[in-house]
Design a protein around this motif. Structure first.
Motif, PDB file in Angstrom:
ATOM      1  N   ASP A 194       0.855  -1.190   0.000  1.00 11.98           N
ATOM      2  CA  ASP A 194       0.000   0.000   0.000  1.00 11.98           C
ATOM      3  C   ASP A 194       0.893   1.242   0.000  1.00 11.98           C
ATOM      4  OD1 ASP A 194      -1.840   2.013   0.352  1.00 11.98           O
ATOM      5  OD2 ASP A 194      -2.922   1.026   1.986  1.00 11.98           O
ATOM      6  N   SER A 199      -0.779   5.127   4.632  1.00  9.28           N
ATOM      7  CA  SER A 199      -0.203   3.804   4.905  1.00  9.28           C
ATOM      8  C   SER A 199       1.318   3.876   4.963  1.00  9.28           C
ATOM      9  CB  SER A 199      -0.648   2.802   3.839  1.00  9.28           C
ATOM     10  OG  SER A 199      -2.036   2.585   3.917  1.00  9.28           O
ATOM     11  N   GLU A 203       3.742   2.888   8.140  1.00 10.82           N
ATOM     12  CA  GLU A 203       4.770   1.857   7.996  1.00 10.82           C
ATOM     13  C   GLU A 203       6.178   2.410   8.139  1.00 10.82           C
ATOM     14  OE1 GLU A 203       6.277  -1.967   7.372  1.00 10.82           O
ATOM     15  OE2 GLU A 203       4.177  -1.363   7.619  1.00 10.82           O
TER      16      GLU A 203
END
Length: 375
Positions: A194, A199, A203
């Protein structure tokens, strides 16, 4: 890496067209824009509705058909003004110095699909309609293949190309590729990563983006927190939010209140960094959306310098990118449209000298692809 693409009766491309990503004899930018004998990307320029985006769609078509879709709606891709009911596509890749050629031919009147896959001249798959021969599976002959399903896709998802290291690396290159429409600000990644901004923040955080901003002296940084405090205002949210901080102004600026160009930039950067770090293709439509000319030039230079075996293939209307200090003449194509369909012209075909102003030559009509608006 992608070596070439050939199109016939694909969307606006009626007549056969070949787009080549092999380097020519130019000596400029060899250390940055070239990997082996292949170019780290190409720019497509031309007037509106000439077919530039269809070049990217032809490459995306391969990714969608092999990696994403079970069946293909072929009607979306056929050339509507062709009197020949056959669409042909040929993709040539170079993986670990081996040449992989994948041919697709689709006849839409009788719904008849052909496929052929060769590696270094050795045929691994040959498909004619519902029958196929292959050495990639234990079963060598097939007689009941669905009419509109690419058989190579089926073989991959059933076998993962066991024992076929070159094909595995080829598909890894394809899976790492990203298609992004800068107008819609949406990225499609085929490995399941993603790459949306939120996202990416969850991350990877803000470090890589802020390091990029600091390295190139941008006037802002970004934060990703539930709370952002300034001298005057404090902003809080139940969930992490993206804030900008401008140099000299100690107040958080919510993402939605930042300029369109800066919003677009930080939405692009996750895909940009991903493709540089993972060998694949970054297919970018309408690259010039909201960017200053200098920022466009910076992004192109950054990719070419930092990518190893990745390729940046993009469409733009910004003629400042037509510079021998930024891109080689063999990395630039003009796309034009006449009554026979879209045609492409590689700038290097006119043999411009490295010292010549290719932007001025393009605007003067040397390379075609120039709109002529007259009163």
């Amino acid at each position: 890496m992608l070596k070439s693409v050939e199109l016939r009766n694909f969307k606006s491309f009626h007549n056969k067209v070949k787009i080549d990503f092999e380097k020519t004899n130019y000596k400029t930018l060899l250390n940055t824009n070239v990997s082996g004998n292949l170019l780290k990307g190409a720019l497509f320029v031309g007037k509106n509705a000439s077919g530039k985006s269809n070049v990217l769609k032809a490459i995306r078509f391969l990714l969608e058909c092999l990696l994403a879709k079970n069946e293909v709606n072929w009607v979306e891709y056929i050339c509507l003004f062709s009197d020949t009911p056959v669409m042909e596509l040929k993709y040539v890749f170079e993986i670990d110095k081996s040449e992989i050629i994948y041919d697709i031919s689709y006849q839409w009147v009788d719904v008849f699909l052909r496929e052929k896959l060769t590696v270094d001249g050795i045929e691994l798959l040959s498909r004619e309609g519902s029958t196929a021969n292959t050495i990639l599976t234990e079963v060598k002959n097939y007689t009941d293949i669905p009419k509109q399903l690419l058989f190579l896709r089926d073989i991959f998802f059933n076998t993962r190309f066991r024992g076929q290291v070159k094909l595995q690396k080829w598909f890894e290159f394809l899976f790492n590729s990203v298609y992004m429409d800068m107008c819609l600000k949406s990225a499609t990644q085929y490995k399941g990563v993603d790459l949306s901004l939120r996202s990416y923040m969850e991350e990877s955080g803000t470090k890589l983006i802020n390091d990029f901003f600091e390295q190139y002296h941008f006037e802002q940084r970004i934060e990703y927190n539930k709370k952002a405090t300034g001298n005057i205002v404090t902003l809080e949210s139940p969930e992490n939010q993206i804030y900008f901080r401008r140099n000299g102004i100690n107040e958080p600026i919510p993402y939605e209140m930042e300029s369109l160009g800066n919003q677009t930039l930080v939405q692009l950067l996750p895909a940009f960094f991903y493709c540089i770090s993972n060998s694949g293709m970054l297919l970018l439509d309408e690259f010039s959306s909201g960017f200053h000319n200098s920022l466009e030039e910076l992004l192109v230079r950054y990719f070419m310098k930092n990518a190893g075996e990745s390729q940046f293939i993009f469409v733009s209307h910004s003629t400042n990118l037509l510079s021998n200090s930024l891109l080689r003449p063999d990395q630039i194509y003009s796309v034009d449209f006449d009554k026979g369909g879209s045609v492409v012209k590689r700038f290097s075909s006119e043999k411009p000298r490295e010292a010549q102003n290719i932007e001025k030559m393009y605007l003067g009509g040397v390379f075609n692809g120039i709109p002529r608006y007259e009163r």
